[in-house]
Design a protein around this motif. Structure first.
Motif, PDB file in Angstrom:
ATOM      1  N   ASP A  96      52.040 -18.373  62.016  1.00 17.51           N
ATOM      2  CA  ASP A  96      52.239 -19.361  60.953  1.00 17.51           C
ATOM      3  C   ASP A  96      51.895 -20.720  61.559  1.00 17.51           C
ATOM      4  OD1 ASP A  96      53.623 -21.410  59.497  1.00 17.51           O
ATOM      5  OD2 ASP A  96      55.188 -20.011  58.856  1.00 17.51           O
TER       6      ASP A  96
ATOM      7  N   HIS B 180      51.261 -21.534  55.864  1.00 18.02           N
ATOM      8  CA  HIS B 180      52.441 -21.649  55.002  1.00 18.02           C
ATOM      9  C   HIS B 180      52.442 -23.046  54.356  1.00 18.02           C
ATOM     10  CE1 HIS B 180      56.629 -20.130  54.227  1.00 18.02           C
ATOM     11  NE2 HIS B 180      56.959 -21.410  54.214  1.00 18.02           N
TER      12      HIS B 180
ATOM     13  N   THR C 253      55.695 -25.542  64.634  1.00 20.12           N
ATOM     14  CA  THR C 253      56.019 -26.795  63.927  1.00 20.12           C
ATOM     15  C   THR C 253      56.545 -27.777  64.962  1.00 20.12           C
ATOM     16  OG1 THR C 253      58.392 -26.554  63.548  1.00 20.12           O
ATOM     17  CG2 THR C 253      56.917 -25.460  61.964  1.00 20.12           C
TER      18      THR C 253
ATOM     19  N   GLN D 192      62.208 -29.280  63.763  1.00 19.37           N
ATOM     20  CA  GLN D 192      62.616 -28.168  62.910  1.00 19.37           C
ATOM     21  C   GLN D 192      63.305 -27.053  63.696  1.00 19.37           C
ATOM     22  OE1 GLN D 192      60.025 -26.972  59.694  1.00 19.37           O
ATOM     23  NE2 GLN D 192      58.762 -28.795  59.931  1.00 19.37           N
TER      24      GLN D 192
ATOM     25  N   TYR E  65      63.409 -25.005  50.993  1.00 22.10           N
ATOM     26  CA  TYR E  65      62.545 -24.651  52.130  1.00 22.10           C
ATOM     27  C   TYR E  65      63.144 -23.463  52.883  1.00 22.10           C
ATOM     28  CZ  TYR E  65      59.847 -25.868  56.424  1.00 22.10           C
ATOM     29  OH  TYR E  65      59.013 -25.887  57.515  1.00 22.10           O
TER      30      TYR E  65
ATOM     31  N   PHE F  38      64.822 -23.264  62.187  1.00 22.47           N
ATOM     32  CA  PHE F  38      64.342 -21.910  62.477  1.00 22.47           C
ATOM     33  C   PHE F  38      65.381 -21.053  63.193  1.00 22.47           C
ATOM     34  CE2 PHE F  38      60.286 -24.006  61.562  1.00 22.47           C
ATOM     35  CZ  PHE F  38      59.816 -23.127  60.603  1.00 22.47           C
TER      36      PHE F  38
ATOM     37  N   ALA G 153      49.925 -25.388  58.117  1.00 18.39           N
ATOM     38  CA  ALA G 153      50.946 -25.565  57.083  1.00 18.39           C
ATOM     39  C   ALA G 153      51.178 -27.007  56.623  1.00 18.39           C
ATOM     40  CB  ALA G 153      52.266 -24.950  57.558  1.00 18.39           C
TER      41      ALA G 153
ATOM     42  N   ARG H  38      57.064 -10.743  56.171  1.00 17.16           N
ATOM     43  CA  ARG H  38      56.314 -10.546  57.414  1.00 17.16           C
ATOM     44  C   ARG H  38      56.827  -9.349  58.211  1.00 17.16           C
ATOM     45  NH1 ARG H  38      56.404 -17.049  58.691  1.00 17.16           N
ATOM     46  NH2 ARG H  38      54.764 -17.554  57.209  1.00 17.16           N
TER      47      ARG H  38
ATOM     48  N   ASP I  56      61.762 -19.612  53.649  1.00 17.49           N
ATOM     49  CA  ASP I  56      61.555 -19.074  54.992  1.00 17.49           C
ATOM     50  C   ASP I  56      62.268 -17.740  55.199  1.00 17.49           C
ATOM     51  OD1 ASP I  56      59.657 -20.279  56.655  1.00 17.49           O
ATOM     52  OD2 ASP I  56      60.858 -22.105  56.781  1.00 17.49           O
TER      53      ASP I  56
ATOM     54  N   HIS J 279      50.403 -32.196  61.697  1.00 15.72           N
ATOM     55  CA  HIS J 279      49.682 -30.972  61.336  1.00 15.72           C
ATOM     56  C   HIS J 279      48.481 -30.734  62.238  1.00 15.72           C
ATOM     57  CE1 HIS J 279      51.842 -32.050  57.531  1.00 15.72           C
ATOM     58  NE2 HIS J 279      52.367 -30.902  57.891  1.00 15.72           N
TER      59      HIS J 279
ATOM     60  N   ILE K 234      55.693 -19.192  64.941  1.00 14.57           N
ATOM     61  CA  ILE K 234      55.613 -20.325  64.021  1.00 14.57           C
ATOM     62  C   ILE K 234      55.474 -21.618  64.815  1.00 14.57           C
ATOM     63  CG2 ILE K 234      56.815 -21.604  62.190  1.00 14.57           C
ATOM     64  CD1 ILE K 234      58.405 -18.938  61.719  1.00 14.57           C
TER      65      ILE K 234
ATOM     66  N   ASN L  15      51.656 -30.146  54.010  1.00 14.20           N
ATOM     67  CA  ASN L  15      52.283 -30.265  52.699  1.00 14.20           C
ATOM     68  C   ASN L  15      51.237 -30.788  51.735  1.00 14.20           C
ATOM     69  OD1 ASN L  15      54.751 -29.393  53.704  1.00 14.20           O
ATOM     70  ND2 ASN L  15      55.165 -31.446  54.494  1.00 14.20           N
TER      71      ASN L  15
HETATM   72  N1  ARG Z   1      55.022 -27.534  55.714  1.00 14.96           N
HETATM   73  C1  ARG Z   1      55.928 -27.653  56.804  1.00 14.96           C
HETATM   74  C2  ARG Z   1      55.869 -29.060  57.380  1.00 14.96           C
HETATM   75  O1  ARG Z   1      54.933 -29.789  57.171  1.00 14.96           O
HETATM   76  C3  ARG Z   1      55.642 -26.676  57.918  1.00 14.96           C
HETATM   77  C4  ARG Z   1      55.819 -25.231  57.546  1.00 14.96           C
HETATM   78  C5  ARG Z   1      55.985 -24.358  58.744  1.00 14.96           C
HETATM   79  N2  ARG Z   1      56.225 -22.966  58.443  1.00 14.96           N
HETATM   80  C6  ARG Z   1      57.319 -22.482  57.891  1.00 14.96           C
HETATM   81  N3  ARG Z   1      57.383 -21.173  57.723  1.00 14.96           N
HETATM   82  N4  ARG Z   1      58.335 -23.212  57.536  1.00 14.96           N
HETATM   83  O2  ARG Z   1      56.783 -29.457  58.060  1.00 14.96           O
END
Ligand code: ARG
Length: 579
Positions: A119, A159, A340, A344, A316, A348, A122, A327, A320, A133, A338, A124
């Motif tokens: 993942d 994602h 990020t 975060q 969110y 997770f 991703a 998955r 997940d 990103h 994943i 936004n």
């Molecule tokens: N869109 C989210 C961001 O910009 C990241 C997503 C990452 N993946 C997930 N499964 N939450 O912070």
């Protein structure tokens, strides 16, 4: 070829004859200094501990029992019981000869492939992609390339954030514009950032707009056709934008890899019901919350993980959890990775714990959240534009290419304008990627144009230049790509280069285990540096060099070029024939 693994197996076999417990770590490492040989076996100390004997004595018994005759020129005990090994030049040469014949350059293929969901990227949607990103995209893509090369079945999942509350406000704003008679063309959705800002301003300042926006989110999420139509406009425009970035960045993500948040919408209700029924989620001030004692704070208060808001909205977090189930159960992932940013981390942890308790994640699915640090400006603060805004990724990449153009022009080569533009694109993008990938993933790092575009030190231009150097030597020697010659390792620089050339598989294993492309970056930098020392010490184009020595050196150069190209390709960085 994996020398570390080979030595590990040889040590394990010797351990068995000495009655050392099978779970004792042979602790094979690359020697840190040339006087310690090429590799070290450090497991004698723990073996002695297990057998309650003297470590140096056990090291001697181990040394006697190691079947090293074929591969080691010298093996000796040092310090409290280290065993230092110098490999045989002939043995190294024969391994290289095998690598020359192999399109995989001697890297074995995984004989027990795993299904790995990765993942990454991703972004936004309905916002421009920003530097956070960028990191996720290029680190994720490098890891994916390594896993695929190794032979795992990789499922990329982008994602994308296409389902959050921001869409209510965007739809409401768009609707008002359309109602005022402005047609869609003129709304200029292409400038999403601007559109987003306008909507956000109304959301913050204008009476009633926020409520209207919230209504639209609910409508959208419950399948209202009109809302979905408008929403789709934002999605299409954003995806077009991210496509451009991916293309420029030379990453492997395609449309088929998009598995956005909205795709999990149909699963959310069921997930929440299941967590409720099992008693894992309880009502707290109108919201549904999973309280996680495992993540309690210092006072012992459990960590609250909200899975449904007051009023019924999903979050969110809910998505997940659904992604975990999809998955692990549907895609049958052995491993989920994943990428990020580090902020975060708690999220997770909460997802994994909850998903494991609820049985959404199979026990044999590994869940690896791989966080990364923040990209900083040269002022030591998070990277921003001069006016303090977020840096648009597309613009950053254009700047990289244009700066690389200047640097390449200074090299005063005989490239045509067209070639120079192509080289600038590869160098500029390569520089941004390598600068990022070469840093320890979890630390913050300073983004510096001068450092990343330098031809000295661990940079993409240095490696790309090293590659063109080798290629030009081969051109001068008039060699075909399928040139074959017998390798002989006579000089110390040749041997050092040889050992390094045989370390790609070992490096990749580590990169994949810890999702750390920086190890591959180090490897390639060291390889290029060793090549430069070899090139200085071991002439190959001068007159008077024995033909078989010359042939061997050219062969080593060819292998180095292939290795550099392969390694850079695994990082998503392109090479060129000249620059
Ligand atoms: N869109 C989210 C961001 O910009 C990241 C997503 C990452 N993946 C997930 N499964 N939450 O912070």
């Amino acid at each position: 070829m994996n020398i570390k693994q080979l030595l590990t197996e040889i040590t394990q076999a010797a351990f068995a004859t000495l009655g050392v417990p099978a779970d004792t770590n042979p602790a094979v490492t690359v020697s840190t200094r040339p006087e310690f040989g090429d590799y070290q076996i450090n497991g004698a100390m723990s073996a002695a501990k297990a057998l309650k004997t003297n470590p140096r004595q056990l090291a001697q018994q181990l040394l006697d029992a190691l079947a090293l005759d074929d591969i080691a020129a010298k093996a000796e005990i040092a310090g409290p019981g280290f065993i230092n090994i110098s490999l045989k030049p002939q043995w190294l040469a024969s391994q290289l000869q095998a690598a020359v014949q192999d399109p995989r350059l001697g890297v074995a293929k995984n004989n027990a492939p795993q299904t790995v969901v990765v993942d990454y990227s991703a972004p936004n949607l309905a916002k421009e992609m920003h530097v956070g990103h960028l990191r996720s995209t290029i680190i994720g893509d490098a890891v994916v390339r390594c896993l695929e090369f190794w032979g795992d079945t990789v499922i990329r999942q982008n994602h994308m954030g296409d389902w959050g509350t921001q869409f209510g406000m965007l739809i409401a704003h768009l609707e008002d514009k359309l109602a005022a008679g402005i047609d869609l063309e003129q709304v200029a959705l292409a400038d999403l950032e601007n559109f987003y800002r306008e909507a956000k301003k109304r959301f913050d300042d204008e009476d009633g707009f926020a409520d209207k926006s919230r209504d639209y989110v609910v409508k959208l999420q419950s399948g209202d056709a009109h809302c979905q139509k408008l929403w789709q406009l934002f999605i299409d425009t954003s995806i077009k934008h991210s496509d451009e970035v991916y293309k420029k960045l030379n990453v492997t993500l395609t449309h088929d890899d998009i598995k956005p948040e909205s795709a999990y919408n149909p699963m959310l209700h069921g997930i929440v019901e299941q967590l409720k029924a099992s008693g894992l989620a309880v009502e707290d001030q109108g919201a549904l919350v999973v309280f996680l004692q495992e993540l309690a704070d210092k006072e012992g208060n459990p960590s609250p993980f909200i899975i449904q808001k007051t009023g019924g909205g999903f979050l969110y977090s809910t998505t997940d959890l659904a992604a975990c189930q999809y998955r692990s159960q549907e895609l049958q992932a052995d491993r989920i990775i994943i990428f990020t940013d580090a902020r975060q981390g708690l999220h997770f942890k909460q997802v994994e714990l909850t998903a494991r308790k609820a049985g959404l994640l199979r026990a044999d699915t590994a869940y690896d959240h791989c966080p990364f640090g923040t990209m900083m400006g040269e002022d030591g603060k998070p990277f921003k534009t001069r006016t303090g805004g977020t840096v648009k990724l597309a613009e950053l990449l254009d700047e990289a290419i244009s700066r690389a153009g200047t640097v390449v022009a200074e090299k005063a080569s005989e490239l045509s304008d067209d070639e120079r533009a192509q080289v600038a694109a590869k160098v500029g993008i390569g520089a941004v990627k390598f600068a990022d990938l070469s840093k320890n993933r979890t630390s913050d790092y300073v983004f510096s144009w001068d450092a990343m575009l330098s031809f000295e030190g661990a940079t993409a231009p240095y490696l790309q230049y090293a590659y063109t150097r080798v290629r030009s030597i081969l051109r001068k020697a008039g060699l075909d790509d399928d040139y074959q010659a017998t390798i002989q390792l006579l000089e110390p620089q040749e041997k050092q280069l040889a050992v390094k050339l045989l370390r790609l598989e070992e490096t990749l294993q580590q990169v994949m285990k810890d999702a750390q492309p920086n190890l591959l970056c180090n490897y390639l930098y060291e390889l290029a540096s060793l090549f430069m020392s070899f090139y200085e010490a071991c002439p190959m184009l001068k007159d008077g060099i024995e033909p078989d020595v010359k042939a061997s050196r050219l062969m080593l150069s060819i292998l180095t070029a292939r290795m550099l190209r392969q390694g850079l390709d695994l990082l998503g960085i392109e090479v060129m024939e000249r620059m």
